[in-house]
Scaffold this motif. Sequence first.
Motif, PDB file in Angstrom:
ATOM      1  N   TYR A   1       0.625   3.938  -2.838  1.00  0.00           N
ATOM      2  CA  TYR A   1      -0.645   4.665  -2.778  1.00  0.00           C
ATOM      3  C   TYR A   1      -0.641   5.656  -1.631  1.00  0.00           C
ATOM      4  CZ  TYR A   1      -5.651   5.238  -1.572  1.00  0.00           C
ATOM      5  OH  TYR A   1      -6.888   5.751  -1.232  1.00  0.00           O
TER       6      TYR A   1
ATOM      7  N   PHE B   1      -3.157   2.444  -9.004  1.00  0.00           N
ATOM      8  CA  PHE B   1      -3.709   1.993  -7.736  1.00  0.00           C
ATOM      9  C   PHE B   1      -4.955   1.128  -7.875  1.00  0.00           C
ATOM     10  CE2 PHE B   1      -2.145   6.475  -7.208  1.00  0.00           C
ATOM     11  CZ  PHE B   1      -0.870   6.123  -6.766  1.00  0.00           C
TER      12      PHE B   1
ATOM     13  N   ALA C   1      -8.078  11.962  -6.205  1.00  0.00           N
ATOM     14  CA  ALA C   1      -8.588  10.852  -7.007  1.00  0.00           C
ATOM     15  C   ALA C   1      -9.116  11.355  -8.345  1.00  0.00           C
ATOM     16  CB  ALA C   1      -9.679  10.112  -6.247  1.00  0.00           C
TER      17      ALA C   1
ATOM     18  N   HIS D   1      -2.823  -3.586  -3.888  1.00  0.00           N
ATOM     19  CA  HIS D   1      -3.542  -2.504  -4.581  1.00  0.00           C
ATOM     20  C   HIS D   1      -4.999  -2.912  -4.843  1.00  0.00           C
ATOM     21  CE1 HIS D   1       0.156  -0.287  -4.907  1.00  0.00           C
ATOM     22  NE2 HIS D   1       0.708  -1.149  -5.740  1.00  0.00           N
TER      23      HIS D   1
ATOM     24  N   ARG E   1      -1.176   9.595  -1.873  1.00  0.00           N
ATOM     25  CA  ARG E   1      -2.403  10.102  -1.253  1.00  0.00           C
ATOM     26  C   ARG E   1      -2.140  11.179  -0.215  1.00  0.00           C
ATOM     27  NH1 ARG E   1      -6.052   6.666   3.065  1.00  0.00           N
ATOM     28  NH2 ARG E   1      -7.732   8.199   3.279  1.00  0.00           N
TER      29      ARG E   1
ATOM     30  N   MET F   1      -9.325   1.994  -2.950  1.00  0.00           N
ATOM     31  CA  MET F   1      -9.050   3.369  -2.549  1.00  0.00           C
ATOM     32  C   MET F   1     -10.032   3.784  -1.470  1.00  0.00           C
ATOM     33  SD  MET F   1      -8.270   5.266  -6.184  1.00  0.00           S
ATOM     34  CE  MET F   1      -8.432   6.869  -5.423  1.00  0.00           C
ATOM     35  N   GLU F   2      -9.573   4.714  -0.635  1.00  0.00           N
ATOM     36  CA  GLU F   2     -10.387   5.231   0.463  1.00  0.00           C
ATOM     37  C   GLU F   2     -10.675   6.709   0.234  1.00  0.00           C
ATOM     38  OE1 GLU F   2     -10.154   5.316   5.363  1.00  0.00           O
ATOM     39  OE2 GLU F   2      -8.307   5.178   4.203  1.00  0.00           O
TER      40      GLU F   2
ATOM     41  N   TYR G   1       0.791  -1.230   0.000  1.00  0.00           N
ATOM     42  CA  TYR G   1       0.000   0.000   0.000  1.00  0.00           C
ATOM     43  C   TYR G   1       0.824   1.281   0.000  1.00  0.00           C
ATOM     44  CZ  TYR G   1       1.011   1.005   4.959  1.00  0.00           C
ATOM     45  OH  TYR G   1       1.630   1.326   6.143  1.00  0.00           O
TER      46      TYR G   1
ATOM     47  N   ASP H   1      -8.505  13.362  -0.553  1.00  0.00           N
ATOM     48  CA  ASP H   1      -8.738  12.057  -1.180  1.00  0.00           C
ATOM     49  C   ASP H   1      -9.599  12.205  -2.425  1.00  0.00           C
ATOM     50  OD1 ASP H   1      -7.303  10.594   0.693  1.00  0.00           O
ATOM     51  OD2 ASP H   1      -9.053  10.209   1.951  1.00  0.00           O
TER      52      ASP H   1
END
Length: 260
Positions: free
Chosen positions: A128, A257, A245, A231, A132, A234-235, A125, A241
């Motif tokens: 990412y 991702f 994104a 991967h 992020r 996504m959050e 992770y 975020d």
Amino acid sequence: MKAIILAAGSGTRLGKYTENLPKCMLEFKGKSLIERAVETLHDCGINDVTIVKGYQGEKITIPGVKYYVNEDFSNTNMVETLVKAEAELVGETLVLYADIIFEKSVLLKAIESKVDVGVTVDTDYWDYWKARLDEPEKDTESLVIDGDKIVELGDTKCGLEKAKVRYVGILKFSAKGVESLKNVYHKNRALYFESDEKWLNSKCFKKAYMTCMLQALINEGNRVEPIHISHGWMEFDTTFDLERANEWDKNGTLKRFINI
């Protein structure tokens, strides 16, 4: 198999985006987060879906699902949201957070896992996380695996040595695992629900994080196992975020991702 999606939170860290909208109803690539989750569940053959809503719950209007409501969402957390749907906690069950998106392959890993209590974890992770967050090392959470079982999770004050994999927000319970979850919950509720004292890594039992309930299961001798992915998820927890994104979607970074 059935699925319960936890969608009661107010999403305060999303600022203007959730002033008048539950965060699970935020749109990304033309669909709300929760609409995408329900569609992915259906694509994987899971049609018995329950959503537990709270904040501005009347705006969650996905057809063909069952609804429960956590009226006290502002004073509780994930665990209390889940047990609002305790009537659905029978047999093999997936529990999903409503502020994530994920590939079908990620969900299938959880569905196909032969575990009593399984926790989806991302073993890769950090790429990412660095993209992020401006300071990713300040947003760590312990998840320690010993052999083929999890022994510790949920400490947000840990160093990177205890955060080599990341909790995703997709859980798998067998029928036996569901019963263990309910037993441990009610045992601790009887002791701590009226207390304002800290409970594990939560402010108090009433505001218990799901990771703390999983740790309580471990502490009671239950086997909690990792479901490994790399991967594919996504959050959406903050304004950054959502905005990043959307930027990644425009510039082609998103496919690093997740493929959706």
